[in-house]
Design an enzyme around this catalytic site. Structure first.
Site, short mmCIF file in Angstrom:
data_model
loop_
_atom_site.label_atom_id
_atom_site.label_comp_id
_atom_site.label_asym_id
_atom_site.label_seq_id
_atom_site.Cartn_x
_atom_site.Cartn_y
_atom_site.Cartn_z
N ARG A 17 0.81 -1.04 0.02
CA ARG A 17 0.04 -0.20 0.02
C ARG A 17 1.01 1.26 0.08
O ARG A 17 0.34 2.28 -0.27
CB ARG A 17 -0.77 -0.01 1.20
CG ARG A 17 -1.68 1.25 1.19
CD ARG A 17 -3.13 1.04 1.87
NE ARG A 17 -3.22 0.20 3.18
CZ ARG A 17 -2.76 0.47 4.31
NH1 ARG A 17 -2.50 2.01 4.58
NH2 ARG A 17 -2.72 -0.34 5.24
N TYR A 29 -14.99 15.86 -15.95
CA TYR A 29 -15.69 14.39 -16.08
C TYR A 29 -16.65 14.19 -15.06
O TYR A 29 -16.58 14.79 -13.93
CB TYR A 29 -14.40 13.48 -15.93
CG TYR A 29 -14.72 11.94 -15.76
CD1 TYR A 29 -15.72 11.41 -16.40
CD2 TYR A 29 -14.58 11.42 -14.43
CE1 TYR A 29 -16.15 10.08 -16.17
CE2 TYR A 29 -15.02 10.08 -14.11
CZ TYR A 29 -15.82 9.49 -14.80
OH TYR A 29 -16.44 8.19 -14.74
N ASP A 61 -5.68 18.04 -14.80
CA ASP A 61 -6.19 16.77 -15.08
C ASP A 61 -5.56 16.45 -16.68
O ASP A 61 -6.01 17.17 -17.49
CB ASP A 61 -7.75 16.38 -15.06
CG ASP A 61 -7.82 15.03 -15.32
OD1 ASP A 61 -7.35 14.35 -16.40
OD2 ASP A 61 -8.93 14.24 -14.73
N LYS A 102 -7.23 5.24 -19.63
CA LYS A 102 -7.18 5.81 -20.94
C LYS A 102 -5.77 5.74 -21.57
O LYS A 102 -5.54 4.44 -21.83
CB LYS A 102 -7.61 7.27 -20.96
CG LYS A 102 -8.71 7.43 -19.98
CD LYS A 102 -10.01 6.71 -20.39
CE LYS A 102 -11.14 6.98 -19.31
NZ LYS A 102 -11.26 6.97 -17.95
#
Ligand code: LCS
Length: 396
Positions: free
Chosen positions: A59, A112, A185, A210
């Site tokens: 993690r 988005y 972004d 993407k």
């Protein structure tokens, strides 16, 4: 590889961050482990105290993930990067790290859908104030700044209508305030088309789902920026708050996907421009949104800040969304699905799909037409994509 920073984007995507492994494997092994063995109790203590480098627990960091992160840092000209379980994981971990109740965020009306939802109805529940404005209006940005503003957050080109914002000018405004971070972004452009850190941005967010991974087979994200900021997001936003860490198997697929990043992007961009021009000249089409078209709003800024125009475009049909629905239901090669940046050409309807968190009023405020159709131009032969659209448009 020496001097990797000075190499081309194809070389960086393939070789950047790689390191020798135990058996001399050409490709990066998947270190499929949750935890790492310490040589001694003292060593474990030193690692937790960050006095000694080394892995502790996946993690926090993992050798496979580490290599993907180094590639991203190199591709974006950043000091460091952090892999996350999704693009939304990248956004939330970053915001939770730098904000507290009473702080203020400036963002755009066009985002988005889920990023909009997080800012509009999610984070605002925790005493954080959000101003949604048109960030392409620099005077509006200046006016929106308050003494408690901590973040200016935007997408350029934006999802879904490819709106362009002048990154450098926004950063110059923010520089007058020592507490404001500009977060961009960069999912739609990818580092092939745009490098926001070079234009003065503090932090970059990616949905690696993407173009970075590029094969439509996983969900992932990255945050890139100064080492100090990335360390904070890793040890606060990820470790203690979201836990939305990138898994080693997904990192391995991203490392593999990045090997073809440059050639994929070259083709996405080239084909998207052709498709945009075809649609722009089609009698059934009202308006095309694509940064590579000279009449696109913000084209002057595009020429200044983008190296190429990306693979995604949007358009409105003269006969509105009823015609758009027919188009979505009639295409054959173009695939009716959300997401973007896959080898497959993907077509979707933002108002009822990716941007369904927007109410009618909010769509209007963002200047998003309800009939807008979004197309992520894939890697098929562009003549076939155009032929498919041409055939389907006959019914619209
Ligand atoms: N940022 C942008 C600009 C996005 O387009 C997306 C996802 C995200 C962040 C979130 O990334 P994820 O968590 O999905 O990896 N955009 C999507 C879209 O347009 N269709 O499906 C997902």
């Amino acid at each position: 590889m020496e001097n990797i920073k000075n190499k081309g984007i194809g070389t960086i995507s393939i070789h950047g961050g790689n390191r020798k492994n135990e058996f001399g494997c050409l490709t990066t092994p998947i270190y499929q482990t949750s935890t790492f063995i310490f040589d001694s109790a003292e060593q474990g203590g030193r690692r937790f105290a960050l006095e000694e480098e080394g892995y502790i627990y996946t993690r926090l960091s993992n050798p496979t993930v580490d290599i993907a992160e180094k590639k991203l840092a190199l591709l974006e000209n950043g000091e460091a990067a952090l892999g996350t379980a999704s693009g939304m994981g990248a956004i939330t971990a970053t915001f939770w790290t730098f904000l507290k109740a009473g702080d203020h965020i400036i963002t755009d009306t066009t985002l988005y859908g889920c990023a909009f939802s997080f800012l509009n109805t999610g984070i605002s529940r925790f005493g954080i104030e959000v101003s949604f404005i048109d960030t392409s209006d620099l005077e509006a940005v200046k006016k929106a700044i308050k003494s408690n503003t901590k973040i200016i957050y935007l997408e350029t080109p934006s999802n879904p209508n490819l709106k362009i914002v002048d990154i450098e000018s926004i950063c110059n405004i923010a520089k007058n305030y020592k507490d404001i971070k500009v977060i961009i972004d960069n999912t739609f452009a990818s580092p092939y088309c745009q490098k926001p850190l070079d234009l003065g941005a503090d932090i970059i967010i990616h949905s690696a789902t993407k173009y970075l991974n590029g094969h439509g087979d996983l969900i992932a994200g990255f945050v890139v920026g100064k080492k100090e900021d990335i360390d904070q997001i890793r040890f606060v936003g990820i470790k203690d708050m979201t836990g939305a860490v990138l898994a080693p198997g997904e990192a391995s697929l991203i490392i593999r996907g990045l090997k073809t990043f440059e050639i994929r992007m070259e083709k996405h961009c080239k084909s998207a421009l052709k498709v945009a021009k075809f649609l722009g000249n089609h009698p059934k089409i009202k308006k095309v949104y694509y940064p590579g078209l000279e009449y696109h709003k913000g084209y002057e800024i595009v020429k200044k800040q983008m190296l190429d125009f990306g693979g995604t475009l949007a358009f409105e049909l003269k006969n509105g969304f009823e015609a758009g629905k027919t188009l979505l239901n009639t295409v054959n090669l173009c695939t009716l699905a959300v997401s973007l940046g896959s080898p497959e050409t993907l077509i979707e309807h933002p108002a009822s799909m990716t941007h369904s968190p927007y109410t009618k009023k909010e769509l209007e405020a963002a200047g998003l037409d309800e009939g807008l159709v979004r197309l992520s131009v894939g890697l098929e032969n562009v003549e076939d994509i155009i032929e498919d659209l041409e055939t389907a448009l006959k019914n619209c």
